[in-house]
Design a protein around this motif. Sequence first.
Motif, PDB file in Angstrom:
ATOM      1  N   ARG A  84       0.834  -1.284   0.092  1.00 20.73           N
ATOM      2  CA  ARG A  84      -0.023   0.069   0.198  1.00 20.73           C
ATOM      3  C   ARG A  84       0.930   1.217   0.111  1.00 20.73           C
ATOM      4  O   ARG A  84       2.186   1.123   0.036  1.00 20.73           O
ATOM      5  N   MET A  88       0.864   3.535   2.524  1.00 22.40           N
ATOM      6  CA  MET A  88       1.322   3.528   3.767  1.00 22.40           C
ATOM      7  C   MET A  88       1.977   2.402   4.546  1.00 22.40           C
ATOM      8  O   MET A  88       1.792   1.272   4.369  1.00 22.40           O
ATOM      9  N   GLN A  93      -9.804   1.726   0.116  1.00 24.43           N
ATOM     10  CA  GLN A  93      -9.131   3.205   0.453  1.00 24.43           C
ATOM     11  C   GLN A  93      -8.278   2.653   1.520  1.00 24.43           C
ATOM     12  O   GLN A  93      -8.540   2.431   2.668  1.00 24.43           O
ATOM     13  N   ASP A  94      -6.953   3.434   1.437  1.00 22.39           N
ATOM     14  CA  ASP A  94      -5.715   3.121   2.440  1.00 22.39           C
ATOM     15  C   ASP A  94      -6.404   3.745   3.864  1.00 22.39           C
ATOM     16  O   ASP A  94      -6.214   3.269   4.793  1.00 22.39           O
ATOM     17  N   GLN A  95      -6.949   4.909   3.871  1.00 24.17           N
ATOM     18  CA  GLN A  95      -7.419   5.587   5.031  1.00 24.17           C
ATOM     19  C   GLN A  95      -8.449   4.751   5.689  1.00 24.17           C
ATOM     20  O   GLN A  95      -8.642   4.531   6.984  1.00 24.17           O
ATOM     21  N   ASP A  96      -9.441   3.892   5.144  1.00 23.06           N
ATOM     22  CA  ASP A  96     -10.291   3.120   5.604  1.00 23.06           C
ATOM     23  C   ASP A  96      -9.637   1.960   6.153  1.00 23.06           C
ATOM     24  O   ASP A  96      -9.967   1.693   7.415  1.00 23.06           O
ATOM     25  N   PHE A 153      -6.763   1.769   7.363  1.00 19.38           N
ATOM     26  CA  PHE A 153      -6.005   1.975   8.507  1.00 19.38           C
ATOM     27  C   PHE A 153      -7.002   2.439   9.648  1.00 19.38           C
ATOM     28  O   PHE A 153      -6.700   1.809  10.910  1.00 19.38           O
ATOM     29  N   ALA A 154      -8.066   3.005   9.558  1.00 16.24           N
ATOM     30  CA  ALA A 154      -8.980   3.247  10.434  1.00 16.24           C
ATOM     31  C   ALA A 154      -9.710   1.859  11.066  1.00 16.24           C
ATOM     32  O   ALA A 154      -9.829   1.499  12.345  1.00 16.24           O
ATOM     33  N   ARG A 196     -10.658   2.190  14.927  1.00 17.27           N
ATOM     34  CA  ARG A 196     -11.329   3.442  14.905  1.00 17.27           C
ATOM     35  C   ARG A 196     -12.798   3.426  14.610  1.00 17.27           C
ATOM     36  O   ARG A 196     -13.655   4.088  14.974  1.00 17.27           O
TER      37      ARG A 196
END
Length: 81
Positions: free
Chosen positions: A12, A14, A47-50, A52-53, A58
């Motif tokens: 990814r 990240m 998505q990477d942000q999803d 990660f959360a 989170r």
Amino acid sequence: MDRNRLFWASRRGMLELDLVLLPFLDNVYETLSEEDKQRYIRLLDEQDQDLFAWFLRREDPEDPELLKIVQIIRDNTGLQD
């Protein structure tokens, strides 16, 4: 998806996600049921942000199928409660 393509899809943008997904791919993926393998492949489209959360607890995915594979990853990569 062949192993090489799966590896590249698991990499990814990240570092934190690489540190979760690549060991999971190396150590756990082959032991999954075919349905869970398909869930993992589907997870890679998110998505990477999803991701990660979700991995940091989170939030959880709304889709129960994605939640199942996220929970398997959490349980097998040191991301337990």
